[in-house]
Structure formats: C-alpha cells, structure tokens
Design an enzyme around this catalytic site. Sequence first.
Site, PDB file in Angstrom:
ATOM      1  N   PHE A 125       0.840  -1.057  -0.010  1.00 39.21           N
ATOM      2  CA  PHE A 125       0.137  -0.023   0.242  1.00 39.21           C
ATOM      3  C   PHE A 125       0.813   1.315   0.065  1.00 39.21           C
ATOM      4  O   PHE A 125       1.806   1.362   0.660  1.00 39.21           O
ATOM      5  CB  PHE A 125      -0.810  -0.143   1.258  1.00 39.21           C
ATOM      6  CG  PHE A 125      -1.966   0.847   1.295  1.00 39.21           C
ATOM      7  CD1 PHE A 125      -3.211   0.449   0.603  1.00 39.21           C
ATOM      8  CD2 PHE A 125      -2.047   2.151   1.957  1.00 39.21           C
ATOM      9  CE1 PHE A 125      -4.369   1.490   0.504  1.00 39.21           C
ATOM     10  CE2 PHE A 125      -2.945   3.037   1.881  1.00 39.21           C
ATOM     11  CZ  PHE A 125      -4.109   2.780   1.388  1.00 39.21           C
ATOM     12  N   ASP A 202       1.423  -5.419   7.540  1.00 42.29           N
ATOM     13  CA  ASP A 202       0.065  -4.478   7.456  1.00 42.29           C
ATOM     14  C   ASP A 202      -1.278  -5.556   7.335  1.00 42.29           C
ATOM     15  O   ASP A 202      -1.431  -6.122   6.264  1.00 42.29           O
ATOM     16  CB  ASP A 202       0.116  -3.547   6.408  1.00 42.29           C
ATOM     17  CG  ASP A 202      -1.042  -2.461   6.417  1.00 42.29           C
ATOM     18  OD1 ASP A 202      -2.074  -2.633   6.944  1.00 42.29           O
ATOM     19  OD2 ASP A 202      -0.437  -1.382   5.779  1.00 42.29           O
ATOM     20  N   TYR A 227     -11.797   0.892  10.112  1.00 45.09           N
ATOM     21  CA  TYR A 227     -13.049   0.998   9.493  1.00 45.09           C
ATOM     22  C   TYR A 227     -13.469   0.311   8.295  1.00 45.09           C
ATOM     23  O   TYR A 227     -14.232   0.702   7.452  1.00 45.09           O
ATOM     24  CB  TYR A 227     -12.868   2.559   9.077  1.00 45.09           C
ATOM     25  CG  TYR A 227     -11.614   2.925   8.393  1.00 45.09           C
ATOM     26  CD1 TYR A 227     -11.324   2.604   7.114  1.00 45.09           C
ATOM     27  CD2 TYR A 227     -10.282   3.516   9.227  1.00 45.09           C
ATOM     28  CE1 TYR A 227     -10.168   2.841   6.351  1.00 45.09           C
ATOM     29  CE2 TYR A 227      -9.136   3.586   8.393  1.00 45.09           C
ATOM     30  CZ  TYR A 227      -8.906   3.618   7.358  1.00 45.09           C
ATOM     31  OH  TYR A 227      -7.858   3.759   6.293  1.00 45.09           O
ATOM     32  N   LYS A 228     -12.742  -0.724   7.828  1.00 46.27           N
ATOM     33  CA  LYS A 228     -12.990  -1.731   6.835  1.00 46.27           C
ATOM     34  C   LYS A 228     -13.783  -2.831   7.255  1.00 46.27           C
ATOM     35  O   LYS A 228     -15.041  -2.379   7.293  1.00 46.27           O
ATOM     36  CB  LYS A 228     -11.719  -2.083   6.072  1.00 46.27           C
ATOM     37  CG  LYS A 228     -10.623  -0.708   5.415  1.00 46.27           C
ATOM     38  CD  LYS A 228      -9.370  -1.026   4.921  1.00 46.27           C
ATOM     39  CE  LYS A 228      -8.821   0.172   4.363  1.00 46.27           C
ATOM     40  NZ  LYS A 228      -7.348   0.077   4.261  1.00 46.27           N
ATOM     41  N   ARG A 377     -12.394  -3.060  -8.546  1.00 41.55           N
ATOM     42  CA  ARG A 377     -12.080  -3.531  -7.235  1.00 41.55           C
ATOM     43  C   ARG A 377     -13.467  -3.661  -6.693  1.00 41.55           C
ATOM     44  O   ARG A 377     -14.244  -2.582  -6.426  1.00 41.55           O
ATOM     45  CB  ARG A 377     -11.122  -3.070  -6.483  1.00 41.55           C
ATOM     46  CG  ARG A 377     -10.566  -3.884  -5.287  1.00 41.55           C
ATOM     47  CD  ARG A 377      -9.581  -3.023  -4.657  1.00 41.55           C
ATOM     48  NE  ARG A 377     -10.082  -1.971  -3.734  1.00 41.55           N
ATOM     49  CZ  ARG A 377      -9.611  -1.510  -2.609  1.00 41.55           C
ATOM     50  NH1 ARG A 377      -8.502  -1.920  -2.250  1.00 41.55           N
ATOM     51  NH2 ARG A 377     -10.259  -0.512  -2.346  1.00 41.55           N
TER      52      ARG A 377
HETATM   53  C1  LIG Z   1      -6.604   1.380   4.202  1.00 43.96           C
HETATM   54  C2  LIG Z   1      -4.946   0.967   4.282  1.00 43.96           C
HETATM   55  C3  LIG Z   1      -4.240   1.952   5.045  1.00 43.96           C
HETATM   56  C4  LIG Z   1      -4.701   3.134   5.327  1.00 43.96           C
HETATM   57  O1  LIG Z   1      -4.078   3.720   6.445  1.00 43.96           O
HETATM   58  P1  LIG Z   1      -4.478   4.925   7.309  1.00 43.96           P
HETATM   59  O2  LIG Z   1      -3.483   5.658   7.986  1.00 43.96           O
HETATM   60  O3  LIG Z   1      -5.801   4.556   8.053  1.00 43.96           O
HETATM   61  O4  LIG Z   1      -4.953   5.942   6.162  1.00 43.96           O
HETATM   62  C5  LIG Z   1      -2.950   1.365   5.301  1.00 43.96           C
HETATM   63  N1  LIG Z   1      -2.560   0.287   4.893  1.00 43.96           N
HETATM   64  C6  LIG Z   1      -3.356  -0.480   3.955  1.00 43.96           C
HETATM   65  C7  LIG Z   1      -2.639  -1.808   3.499  1.00 43.96           C
HETATM   66  C8  LIG Z   1      -4.627  -0.122   3.769  1.00 43.96           C
HETATM   67  O5  LIG Z   1      -5.169  -0.991   2.987  1.00 43.96           O
END
Ligand SMILES: *Cc1c(COP(=O)(O)O)cnc(C)c1O
Length: 412
Positions: A125, A202, A227-228, A377
């Site tokens: 990411f 992660d 939040y996912k 997606r």
């Molecule tokens: C959604 C996501 C994030 C988001 O990070 P935030 O700090 O909450 O914006 C980070 N890493 C991955 C792999 C994600 O899918």
Amino acid sequence: MTTRDDAVALDSADPLNRFRDEFFVGEPDLLYFDGNSLGRLPLRTQTALADAVTDRWGTQLIRQWDDGVSLPVTVGDRLGQLLLGAAPGETALSDSTSVNFYKLAAAALAARPGRSKVITDDQNFPTDHYIVEGLAQDLGRSVTMLNVDPVDGVTLADLKPHLDDDVALVTFSHVAYKSAAIADMAAITSAAHEVGALVLWDLSHTVGSVPVDLRAAGVDLAVGCTYKYLNAGPGSPAFVYVRKELHTELRQPIWGWYGQRDMFAMAQVHDPIPGIERFTVGTPPILSVIAVEHGLALIEEAGFSALRTKSIELTEFLIRLCDERLAPYGFSVASPRDSATRGSHVALRHPDAGMFNERLRSEMDVLGDFREPDNLRLGLAPLYTGFTDVFDVVTRIERLATSGEGTLRPAL
Ligand SMILES: *Cc1c(COP(=O)(O)O)cnc(C)c1O
C-alpha cells in the site's frame, strides 16, 4: 448459466443472511461493494454512538475517563484475541494505521542499528511505501523494493534471494490491497527471523475478513484499520500488535503520556509502561473506540469462521459470474483463483476499468472502486453482502458493457 434464482436460493440458505438487517441502509437500490474501504454503519453502533454522546460526553463529562482511559487497550485486546490470534496484552487501539506503521517500523529499525536494509514489495500500500522511504532517508538505511506478481502478490521465493544479515526489517501487507492475494505469513516471518530481521505485517485488508494466528506464525509486529471490515466508521482508530516478548526491548519514537507508567503522576521523566500501552501515544477517540467494540461484537455473534466461509463463497460466485458473463466484454479476474490465497475482494481487470467505475457510480447505483491502472475492485463484506447483490452488480456491469456508449471497446 447461473441465474438470479440461483443467487436468491443461496441467500435463503445462508446462515449469515440475517446480519444484513443489522446495518443501516440509506439507499435501498444502491449496491455497495466498497466495504473493504469503508464498512457500512451497524444499527447498534448508530444507537451506541448517540448514547455515548449524550451520556459520556453530555452527562459524565470528565468522569467518562474513569474507564475511557483504558478502553482502547481493553477493546484492542479483544480485537487481537478474537481476530488475530494474539495473546492477552499484545494489541491496542491507537492513532491511524499510517502512524502506527511509522511507530513500529521506527522501533524495529532502532532495535537493529547495525543493519541497513528494509524490504518491502511494489504491490504494498502507498502509505507503507512512503513511510518506509521517509524513515530510510532519515535513518540512513536503504529500501529494497521487491517486484512481485501483481495478481499473486509477494511470495517467499521473491524474498529469499534478498535475505542476509544486513536486513533490519521485512514488511508486507498480508492481503494485497489491489488483488487480495494472501501472503504466506508464517513462512515469510520465519525466513526473515532466520537472518535476524524483524517483521511488520499490515493487516488492513485482513482484520475481520481473513483469520490469522499471529502468535503461531511468530509475528513480531502488526498494524491495521478498523473502518474496513470492522465497520467502525470513518477515521476510527487503528490497532497495534507487538509480540509480548518484544515489549520492553522495543521503544517507539513518540513518547506520549499514554505510554507512561502512572501517567497521572505527571512525572518529568519518561518511564514507559512495560506492556502494549507503550506503543500508544495520546488521548484516544473514545466515540470511535466504542464503534470498534460494537463492530467486533457483530463479528463475534456471526462467528469469524462462518464469515470467512461466506466470504470465500461470495468471491467464488463473483468470479464464476465474471467468467460466464463479463469475460466476453474484455474483463478478466485479477485476483488469485485459489480461494485459500484470496482475501475478501475481487479485482476485475479491464482496459476501461476507470470509466466503468465512474459510470457504475453515476448511472448504475453501484459503489465499487478503481485501482490503477486497470482494476475494478469489488469488496464483498460477508456480514451484509448477499449473493443476489453479487448477481445484480454483474448484471449492471454487463448492462454498461452492452450499452455501446462512450469509449467502450469491443470485446477483446
Ligand atoms: C486502508 C489501508 C491503510 C490506510 O491507512 P490510514 O492510516 O488509515 O489512512 C494502510 N495500509 C493498508 C494496507 C490499507 O489497505
């Protein structure tokens, strides 16, 4: 050919179907396929938040901190034990995933001072890439960026040739944000440990969607969003996981008062708590922590393994429909076909994926998302996504593909 009646039958046989009624639905015709970016609002959370605003904030005022101060650790702990295979006292809610990623990556690098390399992969990411780059620049280390298969994601074979005693940290996403490929957490972690490196996972697309056992895999460090698939609402706090054997050895770079032993003694000198609290920083967003608590309760009631089973069935159903009805229009599946290595979303590749996504949003009442360069997606959240929803989204995509308008290309 699969029919809509088949989908309806699957929904009626689905033991988790009743959990759809646990969620707020603002627009009945909207097909929501982006729960992997922001989960839907649980009705119980809507009520609990309204109550918390009135009771905790309105009435209790400062007294709400009597238990509020420890809530991020107790709820985090529940998350870790329920969804991550964590032992008690290894997980806490704190900050955002990005900030937690920074804290843990920095702590890991500080614990491996003589080693110069951080390894990650090009399908990870963006926030992880940026933070690793920034840290490496600040600390005089270097980043090894593995080029991995965009569908199958990072493998042990990709990593192996780069492992030596100069590697300080290895960090990947467990479920790839684009293709949903699941990495082999246990094998990668143990290979990195063999050369003395620390490993940071992660788990943003994993938590609440794919079961993991962090202790069994020997994982050192992990972060992820709530939040996912945990449905805790926009900006809800992320979690940090640190294997308990490392708690006192590691020191994260932000020495906030929430990590301080006996914080209200207001001591002048920093004296970090020996537990997971030392990886937290400052005053937590209590309203959102309460939302995490209710999101977790829903998963616990549904049963995590039943959710994973349904998630696999939903993604297989979508893949089957794509093969049957969308492949003739140039769509192909850009996620692993083996469900054992696929998370809870499916990427459909098409040269005009961006345009499809735009038109699905504006003309077809479908919210999915587009990921560069050519992925549409679709996230399948088993608590509230049904088989009929999947059938209908394919029908709407097919309708667009056959409408012949705009820049739609002929079948490949
Ligand atoms: C959604 C996501 C994030 C988001 O990070 P935030 O700090 O909450 O914006 C980070 N890493 C991955 C792999 C994600 O899918």
